[in-house]
Design an enzyme around this catalytic site. Structure first.
Site, PDB file in Angstrom:
ATOM      1  N   TYR A 176      11.562   8.703   1.156  1.00 38.02           N
ATOM      2  CA  TYR A 176      11.144   7.163   0.601  1.00 38.02           C
ATOM      3  C   TYR A 176      12.236   7.943  -1.180  1.00 38.02           C
ATOM      4  CZ  TYR A 176       8.507   5.630   3.593  1.00 38.02           C
ATOM      5  OH  TYR A 176       7.386   5.093   4.893  1.00 38.02           O
ATOM      6  N   ARG A 201       5.200  10.804  -2.388  1.00 39.22           N
ATOM      7  CA  ARG A 201       5.232  10.480  -0.826  1.00 39.22           C
ATOM      8  C   ARG A 201       6.753  10.547   0.197  1.00 39.22           C
ATOM      9  NH1 ARG A 201       5.127   4.287   1.032  1.00 39.22           N
ATOM     10  NH2 ARG A 201       4.002   4.747   3.648  1.00 39.22           N
ATOM     11  N   HIS A 217      12.637  -3.238   2.297  1.00 46.06           N
ATOM     12  CA  HIS A 217      11.923  -2.003   2.355  1.00 46.06           C
ATOM     13  C   HIS A 217      12.579  -0.753   1.951  1.00 46.06           C
ATOM     14  CE1 HIS A 217       9.068  -3.944   5.108  1.00 46.06           C
ATOM     15  NE2 HIS A 217      10.396  -4.498   5.495  1.00 46.06           N
ATOM     16  N   LEU A 218      12.892   0.778   1.734  1.00 49.22           N
ATOM     17  CA  LEU A 218      13.505   1.764   1.177  1.00 49.22           C
ATOM     18  C   LEU A 218      13.838   2.287   2.521  1.00 49.22           C
ATOM     19  CD1 LEU A 218      10.601   3.443  -1.266  1.00 49.22           C
ATOM     20  CD2 LEU A 218      12.953   1.853  -1.951  1.00 49.22           C
ATOM     21  N   ARG A 231      12.790   4.175  12.586  1.00 52.48           N
ATOM     22  CA  ARG A 231      11.859   5.013  12.387  1.00 52.48           C
ATOM     23  C   ARG A 231      11.023   4.568  13.821  1.00 52.48           C
ATOM     24  NH1 ARG A 231       9.407   4.405   7.148  1.00 52.48           N
ATOM     25  NH2 ARG A 231       8.305   6.803   7.660  1.00 52.48           N
ATOM     26  N   ASN A 288       7.530  -5.295  -0.931  1.00 49.99           N
ATOM     27  CA  ASN A 288       7.246  -5.211   0.277  1.00 49.99           C
ATOM     28  C   ASN A 288       6.209  -4.501   0.462  1.00 49.99           C
ATOM     29  OD1 ASN A 288       7.911  -2.015   1.529  1.00 49.99           O
ATOM     30  ND2 ASN A 288       9.339  -1.246   0.000  1.00 49.99           N
ATOM     31  N   ALA A 343       3.401  -0.754   4.897  1.00 45.78           N
ATOM     32  CA  ALA A 343       2.388  -1.080   6.247  1.00 45.78           C
ATOM     33  C   ALA A 343       1.815  -2.499   6.893  1.00 45.78           C
ATOM     34  CB  ALA A 343       1.414   0.356   6.667  1.00 45.78           C
ATOM     35  N   PRO A 359       0.785  -1.413  -0.048  1.00 49.08           N
ATOM     36  CA  PRO A 359       0.326   0.116  -0.308  1.00 49.08           C
ATOM     37  C   PRO A 359       0.563   1.059  -0.103  1.00 49.08           C
ATOM     38  CG  PRO A 359      -0.324  -1.115   1.824  1.00 49.08           C
ATOM     39  CD  PRO A 359       0.765  -2.200   1.414  1.00 49.08           C
ATOM     40  N   ASN A 360       0.102   2.455  -0.655  1.00 46.96           N
ATOM     41  CA  ASN A 360       0.502   3.521  -1.283  1.00 46.96           C
ATOM     42  C   ASN A 360       1.947   3.616  -1.630  1.00 46.96           C
ATOM     43  OD1 ASN A 360      -1.656   5.430   0.388  1.00 46.96           O
ATOM     44  ND2 ASN A 360      -0.617   3.905   2.763  1.00 46.96           N
ATOM     45  N   GLU A 409      12.141 -10.250   1.921  1.00 47.92           N
ATOM     46  CA  GLU A 409      11.163  -8.779   2.087  1.00 47.92           C
ATOM     47  C   GLU A 409      12.592  -7.702   1.720  1.00 47.92           C
ATOM     48  OE1 GLU A 409       8.787  -8.688   5.254  1.00 47.92           O
ATOM     49  OE2 GLU A 409       9.853  -7.263   6.312  1.00 47.92           O
TER      50      GLU A 409
HETATM   51  C1  DQA Z   1       7.850   0.924   3.776  1.00 49.16           C
HETATM   52  C2  DQA Z   1       8.704   0.655   5.421  1.00 49.16           C
HETATM   53  C3  DQA Z   1       7.249   0.686   5.696  1.00 49.16           C
HETATM   54  O1  DQA Z   1       6.927   1.164   7.870  1.00 49.16           O
HETATM   55  C4  DQA Z   1       6.075   1.659   5.126  1.00 49.16           C
HETATM   56  O2  DQA Z   1       4.818   1.845   6.061  1.00 49.16           O
HETATM   57  C5  DQA Z   1       5.808   1.591   4.091  1.00 49.16           C
HETATM   58  C6  DQA Z   1       7.144   1.862   2.975  1.00 49.16           C
HETATM   59  C7  DQA Z   1      10.137   1.132   3.428  1.00 49.16           C
HETATM   60  O3  DQA Z   1      10.008   0.914   1.949  1.00 49.16           O
HETATM   61  O4  DQA Z   1      10.284   1.699   3.999  1.00 49.16           O
HETATM   62  O5  DQA Z   1       5.321   1.869   3.325  1.00 49.16           O
HETATM   63  O6  DQA Z   1       7.739  -0.783   3.735  1.00 49.16           O
END
Ligand code: DQA
Length: 144
Positions: free
Chosen positions: A22, A17, A99-100, A106, A73, A76, A9-10, A97
């Site tokens: 990011y 964003r 994550h950027l 965080r 990825n 959330a 998501p997102n 997995e």
């Molecule tokens: C994310 C980290 C997550 O906590 C966040 O909700 C994201 C992006 C990252 O790629 O850093 O949407 O997965």
């Protein structure tokens, strides 16, 4: 080697964003950059992005028959989704997995990944390069 690259998501908002976290590259930039790297390395990649938990569960299920590996990825959903964790656990193909951002530096709620323990491993904090690092891991792992 066929690899599904699943973004949660997102992730369609990349570039707009929270660019301080990011970066300024869009999802299309990510897909073309990672697609080019994959092609050079002889990987056949299929990109999938969804804001919907069930659709991600379905895509993971499809990976079992239609892919050799998955890079995900979960965004959330990483921190909340038992359904995505179970879907990863249920399939035989390896999942990495990515994550950027460095989720461990965080907010507290991002420190927990429900999904990482059922993945081959987790890469975080290296931006788009994380997806390339996942290729390296899969290359080594799948050629063993
Ligand atoms: C994310 C980290 C997550 O906590 C966040 O909700 C994201 C992006 C990252 O790629 O850093 O949407 O997965």
């Amino acid at each position: 080697m066929k690899i599904f690259i699943i973004n949660g998501p997102n992730m369609q908002l990349l570039g707009k964003r929270e660019p301080d976290i990011y970066g300024s590259e869009t999802l299309a930039d990510l897909e073309s950059r990672i697609g080019a790297i994959a092609e050079k390395r002889g990987f056949d990649v299929e990109f999938f992005q969804s804001n919907h938990e069930g659709d991600i569960v379905d895509k993971l299920g499809a990976a079992d028959q239609n892919a050799d590996a998955v890079i995900i990825n979960p965004a959330a959903y990483t921190h909340t989704s038992v359904a995505i964790r179970d879907a990863i656990k249920a399939i035989a193909v390896p999942v990495v997995e990515v994550h950027l951002s460095n989720i461990t530096e965080r907010e507290e709620f991002r420190h927990t990944s429900l999904t990482a323990p059922v993945c081959m491993g987790q890469i975080c904090g290296f931006g788009l390069m994380g997806y390339e690092m996942a290729f390296n891991a899969l290359d080594k792992f799948l050629k063993k």
